[in-house]
Structure formats: C-alpha cells, structure tokens
Design a protein around this motif. Structure first.
Motif, mmCIF file in Angstrom:
data_model
loop_
_atom_site.group_PDB
_atom_site.id
_atom_site.type_symbol
_atom_site.label_atom_id
_atom_site.label_comp_id
_atom_site.label_asym_id
_atom_site.label_seq_id
_atom_site.Cartn_x
_atom_site.Cartn_y
_atom_site.Cartn_z
ATOM 1 N N VAL A 1 5.666 6.572 5.745
ATOM 2 C CA VAL A 1 4.717 5.648 6.060
ATOM 3 C C VAL A 1 4.574 4.582 5.108
ATOM 4 N N ILE A 2 5.154 4.986 3.729
ATOM 5 C CA ILE A 2 5.081 3.792 2.610
ATOM 6 C C ILE A 2 6.333 2.889 2.967
ATOM 7 N N ARG A 3 7.448 3.492 3.374
ATOM 8 C CA ARG A 3 8.423 2.705 3.814
ATOM 9 C C ARG A 3 8.173 1.759 5.015
ATOM 10 N N TYR A 4 7.592 2.445 6.124
ATOM 11 C CA TYR A 4 7.283 1.583 7.197
ATOM 12 C C TYR A 4 6.502 0.273 6.716
ATOM 13 N N PHE A 5 5.288 0.525 5.956
ATOM 14 C CA PHE A 5 4.485 -0.711 5.777
ATOM 15 C C PHE A 5 5.128 -1.440 4.576
ATOM 16 N N GLY A 6 5.943 -0.943 3.806
ATOM 17 C CA GLY A 6 6.373 -1.559 2.214
ATOM 18 C C GLY A 6 7.681 -2.506 2.942
ATOM 19 N N THR A 7 8.662 -1.886 3.680
ATOM 20 C CA THR A 7 9.781 -2.798 4.295
ATOM 21 C C THR A 7 9.395 -3.980 5.116
ATOM 22 N N ARG A 8 8.117 -3.982 5.759
ATOM 23 C CA ARG A 8 7.664 -5.058 6.305
ATOM 24 C C ARG A 8 6.877 -5.876 5.587
ATOM 25 N N LYS A 9 6.521 -5.687 4.181
ATOM 26 C CA LYS A 9 5.811 -6.513 3.269
ATOM 27 C C LYS A 9 4.473 -6.666 3.736
ATOM 28 N N LYS A 10 3.715 -5.292 4.022
ATOM 29 C CA LYS A 10 2.522 -5.350 4.613
ATOM 30 C C LYS A 10 1.644 -4.482 3.588
ATOM 31 N N ILE A 11 2.170 -4.154 2.446
ATOM 32 C CA ILE A 11 1.396 -3.484 1.253
ATOM 33 C C ILE A 11 1.215 -4.561 0.199
ATOM 34 N N PHE A 12 -0.305 -5.007 0.177
ATOM 35 C CA PHE A 12 -0.680 -5.954 -0.735
ATOM 36 C C PHE A 12 -1.526 -5.324 -2.298
ATOM 37 N N ASN A 13 -1.631 -4.043 -2.133
ATOM 38 C CA ASN A 13 -2.340 -3.192 -3.114
ATOM 39 C C ASN A 13 -2.151 -1.876 -2.803
ATOM 40 N N VAL A 14 -2.242 -1.020 -3.732
ATOM 41 C CA VAL A 14 -1.831 0.597 -3.582
ATOM 42 C C VAL A 14 -2.982 1.097 -4.654
ATOM 43 N N HIS A 15 -3.860 1.852 -3.845
ATOM 44 C CA HIS A 15 -4.839 2.878 -4.401
ATOM 45 C C HIS A 15 -3.881 4.305 -4.771
ATOM 46 N N PHE A 16 -3.463 4.396 -5.879
ATOM 47 C CA PHE A 16 -2.486 5.327 -5.882
ATOM 48 C C PHE A 16 -3.118 6.763 -6.436
ATOM 49 N N ARG A 17 -3.805 7.575 -5.394
ATOM 50 C CA ARG A 17 -4.503 8.511 -5.632
ATOM 51 C C ARG A 17 -3.926 9.776 -4.818
ATOM 52 N N VAL B 1 9.905 5.362 -4.002
ATOM 53 C CA VAL B 1 9.840 4.795 -2.737
ATOM 54 C C VAL B 1 9.287 3.271 -2.553
ATOM 55 N N TYR B 2 8.215 3.332 -3.657
ATOM 56 C CA TYR B 2 7.613 1.896 -3.759
ATOM 57 C C TYR B 2 8.557 0.877 -4.498
ATOM 58 N N ARG B 3 9.446 1.505 -5.335
ATOM 59 C CA ARG B 3 10.443 0.843 -5.886
ATOM 60 C C ARG B 3 11.571 0.475 -4.870
ATOM 61 N N GLU B 4 11.957 1.509 -4.257
ATOM 62 C CA GLU B 4 12.802 1.107 -3.052
ATOM 63 C C GLU B 4 12.658 0.092 -2.094
ATOM 64 N N VAL B 5 11.215 -0.038 -1.779
ATOM 65 C CA VAL B 5 10.935 -1.028 -0.792
ATOM 66 C C VAL B 5 10.482 -2.411 -1.463
ATOM 67 N N GLU B 6 10.776 -2.451 -2.959
ATOM 68 C CA GLU B 6 10.572 -3.507 -3.785
ATOM 69 C C GLU B 6 8.903 -4.057 -3.640
ATOM 70 N N TYR B 7 8.086 -2.970 -3.731
ATOM 71 C CA TYR B 7 6.796 -3.368 -3.856
ATOM 72 C C TYR B 7 6.161 -3.894 -5.156
ATOM 73 N N PRO B 8 5.647 -5.314 -5.272
ATOM 74 C CA PRO B 8 5.434 -5.842 -6.373
ATOM 75 C C PRO B 8 4.159 -6.192 -7.070
ATOM 76 N N TYR B 9 3.030 -5.314 -6.489
ATOM 77 C CA TYR B 9 1.784 -5.615 -6.669
ATOM 78 C C TYR B 9 1.205 -4.451 -7.597
ATOM 79 N N LEU B 10 -0.193 -4.114 -7.291
ATOM 80 C CA LEU B 10 -0.786 -3.371 -8.313
ATOM 81 C C LEU B 10 -0.785 -1.956 -7.841
#
Length: 374
Positions: free
Chosen positions: A286-302, A329-338
């Motif tokens: 699920v992280i990969r799906y939204f992360g590769t599409r650059k649709k994750i703008f913030n993460v509540h990491f719980r 996985v967040y690193r893999e999809v190059e997630y850049p935010y919080l």
C-alpha cells in the motif's frame, strides 16, 4: 519475540553497525556492485498542539525540527472569516523559527477529525449550501495565505464520525492503549445529525469540495493532504454513514478524482493498517502504491496490533507492522516529507502522552539515522 517487535539483528543490519569483537574489527559488507542507495529525504515531525513557545521548546528538546503547526486565531463565529490570516500564519512561522523549527504543514480550523454532532463548522460534510460554499472559500483563502507566507501544505479530514474507538486496554508497564472492536461497538444514537449518508452521497460531497479547492491548490502550489477515515466500517455503514475513505480502494479512488501533484494523502499508516486483514503483510505494498504515485504528503507513523474491525494502538516497536521494513519502503519510493507519531499510548503519570511522544521521536529518529548510515 512478539510479532512486529523490533528484531535487534535486523535493526543493526539496517544501521550498518558492525558487530564488535575484542581486539578485532568486523568489516561491513558493501552494497551490491553498482547499486546507489537512494537518499533519505524524509524528516522526523510532529502534529501535536499547541504551536506555542512552550510546546515548541518541548519539541526542540527531542530533536523535532519540522512540524505541522496550528496558528493561534481568535474564536471566530457567525459570518466572521474562519481562516488564519497572513499575519497569524507569519507569527506562527516566526515563533517556530526562533526555536529552530520549520512549519511544513498547517492544520485548518475546520475539516478536522471531530464527530459531526460536535463540529462547529459542519456544512461541507453535511452538504449544506450556501454555508458549505462559504467554508470552502475559507479553505481557498487559507491556501492563498499559506502560499504568501511560504507554508507548503495543509492537512484536513473529510469526516462525519470522527475517530471511532470502543475504549482502552492495558498496555506495557502502566500504559493504556486505545482500542476498536466493531463487534462491541455501541453508538450513542442510531444516526448522527448527518442522517443516512451512503457511498454515492459521500462521494458527491468529496468531489464537490475537491473540484473547488484543488484548482486553487494547483495555482498556489500548496499540497492538500487528506486523512483517511479512522477506522473503516462495513459497507452498510456505522450510524448510517458509509466511510468511503476507510478502504484502500476508496483511497485509490479519492486520489484519482483530481489529477494534480497537489492532491494527495495525509497517509496515516496506523489508519491504513486498520483497513487491512493482515497489516503486517499488506501495508508495504500500500505504501508503494501511493508512494510511487507521489500521493503521500505526510505520514502518521504509528503501529497497531490486530486487523480490520479489531485492533489496539500500540508503541511503534511492538505492533504487527515491522517499522524497519516500512521505513525502508518509504526510502525506496523516495518519500520526502514528515514521519510523525500519532495516537500514542497514555499513562496515569503522563496524561497528555508527552513521554510517549518523546519515546516515539527517539525511535523514529534512530531509524532515520540508521538508514543514513547504511
């Protein structure tokens, strides 16, 4: 070792720390030939309130340098504007900067996660015109004001039922954990003031909002990050409401309504885990799906222990989701935010959860540093 707990050997592998022997060193194996590790772009963050000097100093104490902020505004009623002004946003940003903290996201005074019967500004979610058009104009104005001050993102909810829970259960030590058991849920009333809201009605309200807000976000280049509905409920609904943003398929439909780099998710990993039958296995795709599409703008990491319709919210190191694997996985999809903690356990001597938050800050910071060292 309990499922989902942090495996020490895997943490060491993630961090690149070699085992140490007396009088000898152990060489850490190099990465695969030609492989270039992706940069660690994500940052430790927090969305806890208030954004005042005392709380900012608390955050700075634990190495939190990027946050979602809440501007101090007067209690505005009636026809008085309910957005934060440029001056109010600038004061918040300047106060944070004095504490060496950057505001990466803003929480608005409406479209919160509150229960609709208690909401001061319910018109958007109740589809009440012309009141909802006035409230949408407030969001549009907030977007323009954030752009003027240099605040890049706004988080919001499209909620009627708020956050549903059935109580608390004992955790480790003297902590207690928030719990949801659908089979034991007993709503106070059969319906909310919203009445019956089926899927078609809910999607109409969402689309009406997005059609008017995302074009403004595009113009001013401010990311709009929507939180999933917490937790998901059966398709027939709960208190008469079908929570369409309470499934992964619903979130996929949501991000597709507007094709825009400024339309995406406040990706609550805990809430998304609550949607799944086996979060410890399913969440990474699920992280990969939204992360590769650059649709994750913030993460509540719980983290949670359990699954859809039956779970408890736990500390990040003891749930069913492997956080070492997730952060890779967040690193893999190059997630850049919080990456921020959320819904932390509480205890009698820590009623506001400040100690629990501090534990989470250190845990997330350690994971980030281990990735940087790998």
């Amino acid at each position: 070792m309990p499922k989902g707990s942090l495996n020490r050997r895997r943490f060491i592998a993630c961090s690149g720390v070699a085992a140490l022997g007396l009088g000898k060193s152990v060489k850490v194996p190099a990465a695969s030939a030609g492989a270039v590790p992706k940069p660690v772009r994500m940052k430790l963050g927090c969305q806890s309130a208030p954004t005042n000097d005392e709380h900012l100093k608390y955050l700075a104490r634990y190495g939190v340098k990027n946050i979602c902020g809440y501007p101090e505004t007067p209690d505005r009623r009636g026809d008085t504007p309910i957005w934060a002004t440029v001056d109010e946003l600038r004061r918040m940003k300047d106060l944070a900067a004095k504490n060496d903290i950057e505001i990466d996201c803003v929480g608005p005074p409406l479209l919160t996660s509150s229960y609709i019967d208690n909401e001061k500004h319910p018109a958007i979610m109740l589809a009440q015109s012309p009141e909802r058009d006035r409230d949408i104009e407030s969001i549009q104005t907030l977007i323009r004001n954030c752009a003027q001050v240099g605040l890049p993102s706004i988080k919001y909810n499209m909620s009627i039922l708020g956050v549903l829970r059935t109580g608390r259960t004992p955790g480790r030590g003297d902590a207690s954990y928030s719990q949801w058991k659908l089979a034991e849920a007993k709503p106070k009333t059969p319906l909310t003031i919203a009445g019956h809201v089926d899927a078609d009605m809910f999607w109409e309200r969402i689309t009406y909002f997005l059609d008017r807000v995302i074009p403004v976000a595009n113009e001013y280049k401010v990311r709009m990050a929507c939180h999933p509905q917490d937790p998901g409920v059966p398709p027939e609904g709960y208190q008469g409401v079908d929570r369409v943003l309470g499934t992964v398929d619903g979130l996929k439909k949501f991000v597709a309504i507007q094709e825009s780099p400024y339309h995406g998710l406040n990706f609550c990993q805990g809430t998304v885990s609550e949607m799944l039958a086996d979060p410890g296995r399913e969440i990474y795709e699920v992280i990969r799906y939204f992360g590769t599409r650059k649709k994750i703008f913030n993460v509540h990491f719980r983290n949670i222990r359990g699954h859809r319709n039956d779970f408890v919210e736990v500390y990040p190191d003891e749930g069913d989701v492997d956080f070492v694997k997730a952060i890779k996985v967040y690193r893999e999809v190059e997630y850049p935010y919080l990456l921020m903690p959320d819904h932390v356990p509480v205890a009698k001597n820590d009623p506001e959860g400040l100690q629990s938050f501090a534990f989470c800050y250190g845990y997330i910071r350690g994971l980030l540093q281990s990735l940087e060292a790998a």
